[in-house]
Design an enzyme around this catalytic site. Structure first.
Site, PDB file in Angstrom:
ATOM      1  N   ARG A 287     -15.056  -2.735 -17.893  1.00  0.00           N
ATOM      2  CA  ARG A 287     -15.354  -1.305 -17.742  1.00  0.00           C
ATOM      3  C   ARG A 287     -16.072  -0.997 -16.427  1.00  0.00           C
ATOM      4  O   ARG A 287     -15.980   0.089 -15.898  1.00  0.00           O
ATOM      5  CB  ARG A 287     -16.147  -0.783 -18.928  1.00  0.00           C
ATOM      6  CG  ARG A 287     -17.514  -1.386 -19.088  1.00  0.00           C
ATOM      7  CD  ARG A 287     -18.047  -1.131 -20.484  1.00  0.00           C
ATOM      8  NE  ARG A 287     -19.352  -1.731 -20.638  1.00  0.00           N
ATOM      9  CZ  ARG A 287     -20.480  -1.073 -20.454  1.00  0.00           C
ATOM     10  NH1 ARG A 287     -20.457   0.188 -20.121  1.00  0.00           N
ATOM     11  NH2 ARG A 287     -21.636  -1.675 -20.613  1.00  0.00           N
TER      12      ARG A 287
ATOM     13  N   CYS B  89       0.830  -1.202   0.000  1.00  0.00           N
ATOM     14  CA  CYS B  89       0.000   0.000   0.000  1.00  0.00           C
ATOM     15  C   CYS B  89       0.859   1.245   0.000  1.00  0.00           C
ATOM     16  O   CYS B  89       1.823   1.329   0.767  1.00  0.00           O
ATOM     17  CB  CYS B  89      -0.857   0.057   1.261  1.00  0.00           C
ATOM     18  SG  CYS B  89      -2.027  -1.278   1.366  1.00  0.00           S
TER      19      CYS B  89
HETATM   20  P1  XMP Z   1      -0.530  -7.470   2.913  1.00  0.00           P
HETATM   21  O1  XMP Z   1       0.216  -6.696   3.934  1.00  0.00           O
HETATM   22  O2  XMP Z   1      -1.019  -8.778   3.392  1.00  0.00           O
HETATM   23  O3  XMP Z   1      -1.833  -6.584   2.585  1.00  0.00           O
HETATM   24  O4  XMP Z   1       0.256  -7.604   1.643  1.00  0.00           O
HETATM   25  C1  XMP Z   1      -2.794  -6.993   1.672  1.00  0.00           C
HETATM   26  C2  XMP Z   1      -3.963  -6.018   1.670  1.00  0.00           C
HETATM   27  O5  XMP Z   1      -3.550  -4.729   1.159  1.00  0.00           O
HETATM   28  C3  XMP Z   1      -4.681  -4.068   0.561  1.00  0.00           C
HETATM   29  N1  XMP Z   1      -4.290  -3.640  -0.785  1.00  0.00           N
HETATM   30  C4  XMP Z   1      -3.932  -2.380  -1.099  1.00  0.00           C
HETATM   31  N2  XMP Z   1      -3.900  -1.260  -0.351  1.00  0.00           N
HETATM   32  N3  XMP Z   1      -3.077  -0.068  -2.246  1.00  0.00           N
HETATM   33  C5  XMP Z   1      -3.498  -0.077  -0.949  1.00  0.00           C
HETATM   34  O6  XMP Z   1      -3.471   0.974  -0.299  1.00  0.00           O
HETATM   35  C6  XMP Z   1      -3.099  -1.152  -3.053  1.00  0.00           C
HETATM   36  O7  XMP Z   1      -2.711  -1.092  -4.209  1.00  0.00           O
HETATM   37  C7  XMP Z   1      -3.551  -2.366  -2.445  1.00  0.00           C
HETATM   38  N4  XMP Z   1      -3.725  -3.606  -2.948  1.00  0.00           N
HETATM   39  C8  XMP Z   1      -4.158  -4.371  -1.893  1.00  0.00           C
HETATM   40  C9  XMP Z   1      -5.811  -5.085   0.539  1.00  0.00           C
HETATM   41  O8  XMP Z   1      -6.679  -4.772   1.603  1.00  0.00           O
HETATM   42  C10 XMP Z   1      -5.101  -6.404   0.745  1.00  0.00           C
HETATM   43  O9  XMP Z   1      -5.929  -7.422   1.287  1.00  0.00           O
END
Ligand code: XMP
Length: 421
Positions: free
Chosen positions: A348, A247
């Protein structure tokens, strides 16, 4: 304006308590939605480098559960759900248990390891050319989990459990997933506490009967608003904002609710409504291993959701990349550039509402089978709850305690004053 203190997993430790049982006796059975129970409190993240059919089938066979991502067309996602629902639920489909060498040789021809049971002893037989660290360890640990009494996660008809991700705005997809037999939907937006998203969720709820895990949210107010929007018909709550390993929301937008604090907030809201324990809290983001998972459970979660922990495994949805330094797998945030481009190209309805990247993309070391990760989590959680003085997750909610450590104090908790070899 007030500035509120928040806690991350690293800020707290588990206070040792009087253990009612030996760690090996600690039971980790839990609810992942109001009606579905599993033996291992783990859901895989719906991410396009993590959960597709392979991982979802394996996880359900060994007592956890997978959530299929939505970075594809609705038809494709529904098809993946159908494939999981029609898979053989037996853990022995991963690693056959045989009683003669001939049977073992026959079994490994399909590329799977086999366990040969003779005179009470177990011997592992591997396919030609496979490495012990991956398939041998998988076979060994899978049967260790089964020895613990871990059973596959199944529905009333004995079919494997599976969840699937959906945007609150995508009613068509939700209906298709329900028709495909999905056991629960997982709302997949970074910030569900938004009037349009809540209105959309209300509408989606009217169109499907299947249970819904709603998220992501991070505050008490958000929990109360989500429950109100759904008239109390909430299957579970997915909590934590921007703690995930990939994230970048916290950096790009400055907004974040660390998963541990999000769990505490959700618990406070549910306790106020008398619903803690009946609506499961799923702690999502930043769970690095059993220690973090135990802290989330003690704080009030029923299960954890993990992306990074499973991303490097054989069964994750990304290919293995071979570099000079070793084997790796791609792992990326669902709001990273690559993931957003794929979504834009495939559907989409899933078009991102914002063009801002809030996730990163990179490589994680290859870590062998996901069975190893799940077993490590299972035995680690048993140890952690044992220290906490709890024989089950419910008991951990009632009895276990967390305490805050100072940043300086953290130095003492990690291995120190030694050159690691
Ligand atoms: P971990 O720490 O297990 O977290 O790799 C996985 C969780 O991260 C969230 N997630 C994201 N959060 N940008 C974000 O801010 C992203 O691009 C993103 N992709 C996933 C999601 O809740 C996941 O389960």
């Amino acid at each position: 304006m007030t500035v509120e203190p928040v806690l991350t997993f690293a800020d707290v430790i588990i206070v040792p308590g009087k253990a009612p049982v030996e760690p090996g006796m600690v039971r980790l059975e839990t609810s992942i939605t109001r009606s579905h129970r599993v033996d291992i409190p783990l859901l895989s993240s719906p991410m396009d480098t993590v959960t597709e059919v392979r991982l979802a089938v394996l996880l359900a066979r060994i007592g956890a559960v997978g959530v299929i991502h939505r970075n594809m067309t609705a038809e494709e996602e529904a098809e993946m759900v159908r494939r999981v629902k029609s898979a053989d639920p037996s853990p022995e489909s991963e690693v056959p248990l045989v009683s003669s060498l001939e049977e073992a040789i026959e079994a490994v021809k399909n590329g799977v390891p086999a366990v040969l049971l003779k005179g009470g002893e177990r011997a592992i037989v591997l396919p030609e050319g496979s490495d012990y660290q991956t398939l041998g360890v998988k076979a060994e640990l899978l049967y260790q989990l089964l020895d613990q009494g871990v059973r596959p996660s199944v529905d009333e008809q004995g079919r494997l459990l599976v969840g699937a991700a959906v945007s609150p705005f995508d009613v068509n997809r939700a209906v298709m997933l329900e028709k495909a037999g999905v056991d629960f939907l997982v709302i997949d937006v970074a910030h569900l506490h938004n009037v349009n998203a809540l209105e959309a969720l209300k509408n989606l709820r009217r169109n499907v009967g299947v249970e819904i895990i709603a998220g992501n949210i991070g505050t008490k107010e958000a929990v109360l608003d989500v429950i109100q929007a759904l008239d109390g018909e909430v299957g579970g709550l997915r909590v934590g904002i921007s703690s995930g390993s990939i994230c970048s929301t916290g950096v790009v937008a400055g907004a974040s609710m660390p998963t541990l604090t999000a769990v505490i907030q959700a618990r406070l809201a549910l306790e106020e409504l008398g619903l803690h324990g009946s609506i499961p809290i799923i702690a999502d983001g930043g769970v690095r291993g059993p220690g973090d998972a135990a802290k989330a459970l003690i704080a009030g979660a029923s299960a954890v959701m993990a992306g990074r922990m499973l991303a490097g495994t054989l069964e994750s949805a990304a290919p293995i990349v071979r570099l000079e330094k070793g084997r790796f797998k791609v792992y990326r945030g669902m709001a990273s550039r690559g993931a957003m481009e794929r979504r834009y190209a495939s559907d989409r309805y899933s078009r991102p509402s914002k063009r801002l990247e809030e996730g990163v993309e990179g490589l994680v070391p290859f870590e062998g089978s996901a069975v190893r990760v799940v077993a490590h989590l299972y035995f680690g959680l048993q140890a952690a709850l044992g220290y906490a003085g709890a024989g089950s997750i419910r008991e951990a909610w009632e009895k276990a305690r967390l305490a805050k450590v100072t940043p300086i104090g953290l130095q003492e908790i990690k291995p120190h004053d030694i050159i690691l070899t």
